[in-house]
Design a protein around this motif. Structure first.
Motif, PDB file in Angstrom:
ATOM      1  N   VAL A   1       0.853  -1.193   0.000  1.00 31.44           N
ATOM      2  CA  VAL A   1       0.000   0.000   0.000  1.00 31.44           C
ATOM      3  C   VAL A   1       0.889   1.244   0.000  1.00 31.44           C
ATOM      4  O   VAL A   1       1.786   1.373   0.837  1.00 31.44           O
ATOM      5  CB  VAL A   1      -0.931   0.009   1.229  1.00 31.44           C
ATOM      6  CG1 VAL A   1      -1.758   1.286   1.273  1.00 31.44           C
ATOM      7  CG2 VAL A   1      -1.830  -1.214   1.217  1.00 31.44           C
ATOM      8  N   THR A   2       0.634   2.150  -0.954  1.00 30.90           N
ATOM      9  CA  THR A   2       1.400   3.400  -1.013  1.00 30.90           C
ATOM     10  C   THR A   2       0.585   4.595  -0.531  1.00 30.90           C
ATOM     11  O   THR A   2       1.137   5.667  -0.317  1.00 30.90           O
ATOM     12  CB  THR A   2       1.912   3.670  -2.442  1.00 30.90           C
ATOM     13  OG1 THR A   2       0.796   3.729  -3.333  1.00 30.90           O
ATOM     14  CG2 THR A   2       2.886   2.583  -2.878  1.00 30.90           C
ATOM     15  N   GLY A   3      -0.713   4.409  -0.371  1.00 30.70           N
ATOM     16  CA  GLY A   3      -1.533   5.504   0.137  1.00 30.70           C
ATOM     17  C   GLY A   3      -3.000   5.138   0.207  1.00 30.70           C
ATOM     18  O   GLY A   3      -3.465   4.271  -0.529  1.00 30.70           O
ATOM     19  N   VAL A   4      -3.699   5.789   1.128  1.00 24.94           N
ATOM     20  CA  VAL A   4      -5.148   5.625   1.256  1.00 24.94           C
ATOM     21  C   VAL A   4      -5.767   7.014   1.290  1.00 24.94           C
ATOM     22  O   VAL A   4      -5.414   7.831   2.137  1.00 24.94           O
ATOM     23  CB  VAL A   4      -5.538   4.850   2.538  1.00 24.94           C
ATOM     24  CG1 VAL A   4      -7.052   4.763   2.675  1.00 24.94           C
ATOM     25  CG2 VAL A   4      -4.920   3.459   2.541  1.00 24.94           C
ATOM     26  N   GLU A   5      -6.645   7.266   0.334  1.00 22.47           N
ATOM     27  CA  GLU A   5      -7.398   8.527   0.323  1.00 22.47           C
ATOM     28  C   GLU A   5      -8.776   8.235   0.884  1.00 22.47           C
ATOM     29  O   GLU A   5      -9.336   7.173   0.630  1.00 22.47           O
ATOM     30  CB  GLU A   5      -7.556   9.040  -1.109  1.00 22.47           C
ATOM     31  CG  GLU A   5      -6.265   9.364  -1.810  1.00 22.47           C
ATOM     32  CD  GLU A   5      -6.498   9.694  -3.281  1.00 22.47           C
ATOM     33  OE1 GLU A   5      -7.580  10.223  -3.619  1.00 22.47           O
ATOM     34  OE2 GLU A   5      -5.605   9.403  -4.083  1.00 22.47           O
ATOM     35  N   GLN A   6      -9.315   9.189   1.645  1.00 22.15           N
ATOM     36  CA  GLN A   6     -10.669   9.006   2.141  1.00 22.15           C
ATOM     37  C   GLN A   6     -11.390  10.343   2.167  1.00 22.15           C
ATOM     38  O   GLN A   6     -10.755  11.394   2.297  1.00 22.15           O
ATOM     39  CB  GLN A   6     -10.670   8.367   3.522  1.00 22.15           C
ATOM     40  CG  GLN A   6     -10.114   9.254   4.614  1.00 22.15           C
ATOM     41  CD  GLN A   6     -10.101   8.568   5.956  1.00 22.15           C
ATOM     42  OE1 GLN A   6      -9.325   7.641   6.136  1.00 22.15           O
ATOM     43  NE2 GLN A   6     -10.922   9.013   6.872  1.00 22.15           N
ATOM     44  N   SER A   7     -12.691  10.290   2.006  1.00 17.81           N
ATOM     45  CA  SER A   7     -13.505  11.500   2.071  1.00 17.81           C
ATOM     46  C   SER A   7     -14.833  11.154   2.728  1.00 17.81           C
ATOM     47  O   SER A   7     -15.337  10.045   2.591  1.00 17.81           O
ATOM     48  CB  SER A   7     -13.727  12.087   0.676  1.00 17.81           C
ATOM     49  OG  SER A   7     -14.342  11.141  -0.163  1.00 17.81           O
ATOM     50  N   ASP A   8     -15.379  12.112   3.461  1.00 21.52           N
ATOM     51  CA  ASP A   8     -16.644  11.910   4.158  1.00 21.52           C
ATOM     52  C   ASP A   8     -17.807  11.895   3.183  1.00 21.52           C
ATOM     53  O   ASP A   8     -17.787  12.597   2.169  1.00 21.52           O
ATOM     54  CB  ASP A   8     -16.863  13.015   5.191  1.00 21.52           C
ATOM     55  CG  ASP A   8     -15.897  12.916   6.361  1.00 21.52           C
ATOM     56  OD1 ASP A   8     -15.329  11.830   6.584  1.00 21.52           O
ATOM     57  OD2 ASP A   8     -15.718  13.930   7.059  1.00 21.52           O
ATOM     58  N   MET A   9     -18.797  11.099   3.511  1.00 18.66           N
ATOM     59  CA  MET A   9     -20.017  10.991   2.720  1.00 18.66           C
ATOM     60  C   MET A   9     -21.210  11.044   3.669  1.00 18.66           C
ATOM     61  O   MET A   9     -21.048  10.920   4.874  1.00 18.66           O
ATOM     62  CB  MET A   9     -20.082   9.639   1.994  1.00 18.66           C
ATOM     63  CG  MET A   9     -18.955   9.319   1.070  1.00 18.66           C
ATOM     64  SD  MET A   9     -19.213   7.680   0.346  1.00 18.66           S
ATOM     65  CE  MET A   9     -20.672   7.980  -0.641  1.00 18.66           C
ATOM     66  N   GLU A  10     -22.379  11.120   3.090  1.00 23.44           N
ATOM     67  CA  GLU A  10     -23.608  11.032   3.872  1.00 23.44           C
ATOM     68  C   GLU A  10     -23.845   9.574   4.267  1.00 23.44           C
ATOM     69  O   GLU A  10     -23.727   8.670   3.436  1.00 23.44           O
ATOM     70  CB  GLU A  10     -24.777  11.541   3.035  1.00 23.44           C
ATOM     71  CG  GLU A  10     -26.092  11.478   3.741  1.00 23.44           C
ATOM     72  CD  GLU A  10     -26.746  12.839   3.862  1.00 23.44           C
ATOM     73  OE1 GLU A  10     -27.817  12.877   4.443  1.00 23.44           O
ATOM     74  OE2 GLU A  10     -26.189  13.830   3.379  1.00 23.44           O
ATOM     75  N   ALA A  11     -24.164   9.329   5.534  1.00 20.51           N
ATOM     76  CA  ALA A  11     -24.445   7.967   6.005  1.00 20.51           C
ATOM     77  C   ALA A  11     -25.700   7.426   5.326  1.00 20.51           C
ATOM     78  O   ALA A  11     -26.597   8.184   4.969  1.00 20.51           O
ATOM     79  CB  ALA A  11     -24.614   7.967   7.512  1.00 20.51           C
ATOM     80  N   ARG A  12     -25.729   6.108   5.141  1.00 18.87           N
ATOM     81  CA  ARG A  12     -26.876   5.448   4.519  1.00 18.87           C
ATOM     82  C   ARG A  12     -27.612   4.611   5.564  1.00 18.87           C
ATOM     83  O   ARG A  12     -26.996   4.035   6.454  1.00 18.87           O
ATOM     84  CB  ARG A  12     -26.419   4.514   3.400  1.00 18.87           C
ATOM     85  CG  ARG A  12     -25.857   5.263   2.236  1.00 18.87           C
ATOM     86  CD  ARG A  12     -25.699   4.343   1.055  1.00 18.87           C
ATOM     87  NE  ARG A  12     -25.043   5.067  -0.011  1.00 18.87           N
ATOM     88  CZ  ARG A  12     -24.318   4.513  -0.956  1.00 18.87           C
ATOM     89  NH1 ARG A  12     -24.150   3.214  -0.966  1.00 18.87           N
ATOM     90  NH2 ARG A  12     -23.746   5.236  -1.890  1.00 18.87           N
ATOM     91  N   GLN A  13     -28.896   4.495   5.388  1.00 19.80           N
ATOM     92  CA  GLN A  13     -29.712   3.685   6.287  1.00 19.80           C
ATOM     93  C   GLN A  13     -30.056   2.361   5.615  1.00 19.80           C
ATOM     94  O   GLN A  13     -30.180   2.286   4.401  1.00 19.80           O
ATOM     95  CB  GLN A  13     -31.000   4.433   6.642  1.00 19.80           C
ATOM     96  CG  GLN A  13     -30.767   5.758   7.351  1.00 19.80           C
ATOM     97  CD  GLN A  13     -29.990   5.611   8.642  1.00 19.80           C
ATOM     98  OE1 GLN A  13     -30.252   4.722   9.435  1.00 19.80           O
ATOM     99  NE2 GLN A  13     -29.003   6.472   8.844  1.00 19.80           N
ATOM    100  N   GLY A  14     -30.208   1.319   6.418  1.00 26.15           N
ATOM    101  CA  GLY A  14     -30.697   0.040   5.915  1.00 26.15           C
ATOM    102  C   GLY A  14     -29.675  -0.857   5.244  1.00 26.15           C
ATOM    103  O   GLY A  14     -30.029  -1.906   4.723  1.00 26.15           O
ATOM    104  N   GLU A  15     -28.421  -0.476   5.235  1.00 26.62           N
ATOM    105  CA  GLU A  15     -27.392  -1.310   4.609  1.00 26.62           C
ATOM    106  C   GLU A  15     -27.049  -2.459   5.541  1.00 26.62           C
ATOM    107  O   GLU A  15     -26.923  -2.271   6.743  1.00 26.62           O
ATOM    108  CB  GLU A  15     -26.151  -0.454   4.338  1.00 26.62           C
ATOM    109  CG  GLU A  15     -25.095  -1.162   3.531  1.00 26.62           C
ATOM    110  CD  GLU A  15     -23.977  -0.211   3.136  1.00 26.62           C
ATOM    111  OE1 GLU A  15     -23.459  -0.374   2.033  1.00 26.62           O
ATOM    112  OE2 GLU A  15     -23.652   0.700   3.912  1.00 26.62           O
ATOM    113  N   ARG A  16     -26.888  -3.620   4.961  1.00 24.27           N
ATOM    114  CA  ARG A  16     -26.575  -4.801   5.779  1.00 24.27           C
ATOM    115  C   ARG A  16     -25.222  -5.352   5.389  1.00 24.27           C
ATOM    116  O   ARG A  16     -24.996  -5.723   4.249  1.00 24.27           O
ATOM    117  CB  ARG A  16     -27.618  -5.881   5.555  1.00 24.27           C
ATOM    118  CG  ARG A  16     -28.974  -5.489   6.039  1.00 24.27           C
ATOM    119  CD  ARG A  16     -29.926  -6.623   5.876  1.00 24.27           C
ATOM    120  NE  ARG A  16     -31.263  -6.204   6.265  1.00 24.27           N
ATOM    121  CZ  ARG A  16     -32.353  -6.839   5.961  1.00 24.27           C
ATOM    122  NH1 ARG A  16     -32.294  -7.940   5.249  1.00 24.27           N
ATOM    123  NH2 ARG A  16     -33.519  -6.389   6.360  1.00 24.27           N
ATOM    124  N   GLY A  17     -24.326  -5.420   6.334  1.00 28.19           N
ATOM    125  CA  GLY A  17     -23.056  -6.075   6.123  1.00 28.19           C
ATOM    126  C   GLY A  17     -22.086  -5.322   5.217  1.00 28.19           C
ATOM    127  O   GLY A  17     -22.261  -4.151   4.921  1.00 28.19           O
TER     128      GLY A  17
END
Length: 92
Positions: A71-87
């Protein structure tokens, strides 16, 4: 505390090294919801949802990866949370 959701992208030697399975295993251990998939540019990307503390630990696992990965890098960005997702799923 409300769940947080992030989009993430992992750069490096991350395809063909069981990175998606590794990511799914870590997510299940931590109770993270979301998905992971290979991207056409050679990266691995996905979305993850959980508490802020759990997501911080999840991203630490992404930075490490399975033994064969580099791994040379991990980018991340915030998103809106989702409801009802399983697993947590691997998308092909």
């Amino acid at each position: 505390m409300a769940d947080k959701r992030i989009a993430y992208k992992v750069d490096g030697e991350v395809q063909g090294v069981c990175f998606r399975d590794f990511t799914q295993q870590q997510a299940k251990k931590l109770g993270v919801k979301g998905f992971v998939q290979n991207a056409s540019d050679g990266t691995v990307k996905g979305e993850a949802q959980g508490s802020e503390t759990v997501l911080e630990e999840f991203v630490q696992h992404l930075n490490k990866g399975p033994r064969a990965a580099r791994v040379t890098g991990v980018e991340q960005s915030d998103m809106e949370a989702r409801q009802g997702e399983r697993g947590f799923s691997v998308k092909y």
